[in-house]
Design a protein around this motif. Structure first.
Motif, PDB file in Angstrom:
ATOM      1  N   GLY A 559       0.701  -1.289  -0.049  1.00  0.00           N
ATOM      2  CA  GLY A 559       0.031  -0.082  -0.084  1.00  0.00           C
ATOM      3  C   GLY A 559       0.886   1.259  -0.145  1.00  0.00           C
ATOM      4  O   GLY A 559       0.519   2.118  -0.677  1.00  0.00           O
ATOM      5  N   PRO A 560       1.634   1.504   0.847  1.00  0.00           N
ATOM      6  CA  PRO A 560       2.559   2.632   0.876  1.00  0.00           C
ATOM      7  C   PRO A 560       3.100   3.048  -0.503  1.00  0.00           C
ATOM      8  O   PRO A 560       3.066   4.344  -0.642  1.00  0.00           O
ATOM      9  CB  PRO A 560       3.612   2.389   1.754  1.00  0.00           C
ATOM     10  CG  PRO A 560       2.920   1.510   3.024  1.00  0.00           C
ATOM     11  CD  PRO A 560       2.396   0.551   2.023  1.00  0.00           C
ATOM     12  N   GLY A 561       3.659   2.061  -1.080  1.00  0.00           N
ATOM     13  CA  GLY A 561       4.336   2.576  -2.386  1.00  0.00           C
ATOM     14  C   GLY A 561       3.112   2.616  -3.414  1.00  0.00           C
ATOM     15  O   GLY A 561       3.198   3.407  -4.559  1.00  0.00           O
ATOM     16  N   LEU A 562       2.066   1.997  -3.607  1.00  0.00           N
ATOM     17  CA  LEU A 562       1.041   2.028  -4.388  1.00  0.00           C
ATOM     18  C   LEU A 562       0.184   3.356  -4.357  1.00  0.00           C
ATOM     19  O   LEU A 562      -0.257   3.678  -5.152  1.00  0.00           O
ATOM     20  CB  LEU A 562       0.182   0.753  -4.355  1.00  0.00           C
ATOM     21  CG  LEU A 562       0.590  -0.618  -4.826  1.00  0.00           C
ATOM     22  CD1 LEU A 562      -0.229  -1.729  -4.389  1.00  0.00           C
ATOM     23  CD2 LEU A 562       0.929  -0.658  -6.409  1.00  0.00           C
ATOM     24  N   THR A 563       0.095   3.543  -3.248  1.00  0.00           N
ATOM     25  CA  THR A 563      -0.822   4.917  -3.146  1.00  0.00           C
ATOM     26  C   THR A 563      -0.098   6.113  -2.562  1.00  0.00           C
ATOM     27  O   THR A 563      -0.647   7.108  -2.518  1.00  0.00           O
ATOM     28  CB  THR A 563      -1.909   4.373  -1.891  1.00  0.00           C
ATOM     29  OG1 THR A 563      -1.178   4.332  -0.567  1.00  0.00           O
ATOM     30  CG2 THR A 563      -2.706   3.359  -2.030  1.00  0.00           C
ATOM     31  N   GLY A 564       1.083   5.993  -2.069  1.00  0.00           N
ATOM     32  CA  GLY A 564       1.729   7.281  -1.316  1.00  0.00           C
ATOM     33  C   GLY A 564       1.054   7.492  -0.058  1.00  0.00           C
ATOM     34  O   GLY A 564       1.553   8.695   0.560  1.00  0.00           O
ATOM     35  N   ARG A 565       0.402   6.869   0.511  1.00  0.00           N
ATOM     36  CA  ARG A 565      -0.214   7.143   1.828  1.00  0.00           C
ATOM     37  C   ARG A 565       0.360   6.543   2.889  1.00  0.00           C
ATOM     38  O   ARG A 565       1.067   5.519   3.043  1.00  0.00           O
ATOM     39  CB  ARG A 565      -1.942   6.686   2.000  1.00  0.00           C
ATOM     40  CG  ARG A 565      -2.874   7.796   1.389  1.00  0.00           C
ATOM     41  CD  ARG A 565      -2.810   8.222  -0.015  1.00  0.00           C
ATOM     42  NE  ARG A 565      -3.935   8.955  -0.522  1.00  0.00           N
ATOM     43  CZ  ARG A 565      -4.071   9.140  -1.749  1.00  0.00           C
ATOM     44  NH1 ARG A 565      -3.197   8.604  -2.872  1.00  0.00           N
ATOM     45  NH2 ARG A 565      -5.124   9.857  -2.037  1.00  0.00           N
TER      46      ARG A 565
END
Length: 611
Positions: A559-565
């Protein structure tokens, strides 16, 4: 082996998976990398925020990693990178690698564009790490710091069948295989069997075998290349020869327009799904095909892609499949033939690593966060080895617990399966699932390692408001929807928090019949079918979203890499609590606190444990 002259020159002899010549700056790491969720196909940036190469770009480099890991869609990402000239000029692996190699094979077979791919032995791989950041050359099987004979080109193109001699090696062909090769069943099947045979050579398989069903992961839209590939096979007359299910796609087919998805992207993703259904695949659109009535039985030979599905099929169902890369899956569906190797064969289903887990004294404190966290931890320990896990015999994990374990395991491991002694069907005892004892290693898990994995998945250090609760990676089951309904019953959701669940069309229909959909929508849950969280971006994730909580170890990693969140991980109950209060307290579960309290830990496994 490596040789160095007095001037410290580099000279390595490797084993060729895909032939070619290249020159570029070396980007090297001793950690495996998943291209799906780990590399941006449009820019070439490494976006896996848990990887040591995070933030680096692989365009025009020579990439050296031990192997790939994680998603089967890495082949699709590499194809896109090569077609838009954002990829590496060559790849060097320490071990035989299937997923990325297949992406290069498809680029060469279908689009006439390829890069050299080699493996080198462990000693040479350690030596080449010292050349990180320096320019090196690849020419056939040779790796050096100087040009060999002539200036290499950036890519090696193959445009005609005469230029692309098929390396059959020792693969025994049936009459049907020969008919496919001669084009007697059409050009799509001819292209498919060529791809299969090239992969068989890499695998060292000496023959092909029949499979009863296929699960296709290549229906995920990674970019124009994935669409061109599928439409070309369809337009060449491709039709599946065995029952074929489809993985999650990149959109919710019924709702993407009202969700505000960009029309160009939505239409391309829809065309990709249609290309596969036009070839006869079923529009199941789920990353959890083991939840379908068509799930294979124990011992059944199948060809599944999608990393969590492969691991579940092998480990929990006892079916037999390799971790098939995207594009190889549809090639097998068009022919019904697959390389006879990997976990299709008894020998390659044996464990080479024993992992002993400390026993939690109070089993009653274990919640659903235990299994994805443990799977993530064991996946890191067993980066490429099939593990046999000891210490969980007293537990009674559900199918969903094993799904969560397997998905997290498959995210960080390249192994196609695991055994949990006393729980998974083949592991009736330790002795029956381990290989030659002189080749088997044993690792004792320290309780503190649970905390390290917890901190990795809770990657944000901020104690801030939660904007989105993400559930259903892999797809939620009917049982999980029922549990969610019970947790939400009588609660009031914070108006600023979005709660979103992905599941299959089949599961959504059953949940609606049971009344759960209406009840959860009244609470404020939004459902999406067909797609899954690894494909979901804005606007389904509102642009204002800063922090996301999930109960999925897989999505907490990607998630952190895919969304930047910012991302948080916790149990399903913790996710519901965050939805109701708008904040995640980050309180560690009781079982985790017990696990790190030495007075609460006992070891039910003695050194030298046997079956």
């Amino acid at each position: 082996m490596v040789s160095t002259s007095p001037e410290n020159r580099l000279a390595i002899e490797g084993h060729v998976l895909v032939s070619g010549r290249a020159f570029g700056k070396l980007v090297a790491s001793q950690l495996e990398l998943s291209f799906w969720g780990g590399v941006n196909p449009e820019t070439g940036e490494i976006i896996d925020r848990h990887h040591v190469l995070s933030g680096k770009y692989i365009q025009d480099t020579i990439l050296a990693i031990p192997s790939s890991r994680g998603s089967c869609s890495g082949s699709g990402v590499l194809l896109e990178l090569l077609l838009n000239n954002k990829g590496p000029k060559g790849i060097i692996f320490q071990r035989r690698e299937d997923i990325l190699s297949l992406g290069v094979i498809v680029a060469e077979e279908i689009f006439g564009k390829a890069i050299p791919v080699l493996t080198i032995d462990a000693t040479d791989f350690q030596q080449i790490q010292q050349w990180d950041g320096r320019c090196i050359f690849i020419d056939g099987s040779n790796i050096s710091d100087h040009a060999i004979n002539k200036k290499p080109g950036q890519h090696q193109s193959r445009n005609t069948d005469n230029e692309r001699k098929l390396p059959l090696s020792n693969v025994k062909l049936s009459d049907l295989d020969k008919a496919f090769l001669e084009g007697e069943h059409g050009e799509a099947s001819r292209a498919a069997i060529r791809i299969i045979l090239r992969m068989a050579k890499i695998l060292g398989a000496t023959e092909l075998m029949d499979v009863t069903q296929v699960h296709v992961d290549g229906c995920i839209y990674t970019g124009p290349g994935s669409l061109k590939f599928a439409e070309k096979l369809r337009d060449l007359g491709g039709k599946v020869r065995v029952p074929t299910s489809l993985n999650s796609i990149s959109i919710d087919q019924k709702r993407w327009r009202i969700q505000g998805v960009d029309s160009a992207f939505g239409e391309a993703a829809g065309r990709l799904a249609s290309a596969y259904t036009d070839m006869g695949a079923r529009p199941t659109f789920t990353c959890a095909p083991y939840q379908l009535e068509s799930a294979p039985k124990f011992g059944e030979q199948v060809a599944w892609a999608e990393s969590n599905a492969v691991v579940y099929a092998n480990s929990v169902l006892g079916a037999r499949t390799m971790k098939y890369p995207d594009f190889l899956d549809i090639a097998i569906a068009l022919t019904g033939r697959a390389p006879k190797g990997g976990p299709h064969v008894d020998l390659h289903r044996l464990a080479s690593l024993i992992i002993r887990v400390p026993t939690i004294k109070n089993v009653a404190t274990i919640d659903d966060s235990f299994y994805p966290l443990l799977g993530y931890q064991i996946g890191q320990l067993a980066s490429s080895c099939i593990p046999a896990v000891l210490g969980l015999e007293a537990l009674n994990p559900s199918k969903d617990d094993l799904k969560a374990f397997g998905a997290a395991f498959a995210t960080v491991s390249s192994a196609p399966m695991f055994h949990i002694v006393g729980i998974t069907p083949e592991a009736t005892s330790l002795n029956v699932v381990i290989g030659p004892k002189e080749l088997v290693r044993t690792i004792d898990v320290a309780p503190e390692e649970f905390l390290e994995c917890w901190d990795q998945l809770n990657s944000s250090s901020k104690n801030q408001q939660i904007d989105l609760v993400s559930l259903g990676n892999p797809h939620f089951s009917l049982a999980e929807i029922r549990t969610l309904a019970s947790l939400c019953r009588g609660q009031i959701k914070e108006s600023t928090v979005n709660v979103m669940v992905t599941c299959s069309r089949s599961t959504h229909g059953l949940a609606r019949q049971a009344g759960f959909i209406e009840e959860l929508e009244e609470f404020g849950v939004k459902f999406m079918t067909d797609t899954c969280w690894c494909m979901i971006t804005e606007p389904m994730i509102p642009p204002s979203t800063k922090a996301i909580i999930t109960n999925s170890g897989k999505y907490a990693h990607y998630g952190p890499g895919l969304t930047g969140r910012d991302f948080y991980f916790g149990s399903l109950g913790a996710c519901v609590e965050a939805a109701c209060h708008g904040r995640y307290r980050g309180t560690k579960p009781r079982w985790l606190l017990d696990a790190t309290n030495s007075s609460s830990i006992t070891s039910s496994i003695k050194t030298g444990a046997s079956g």
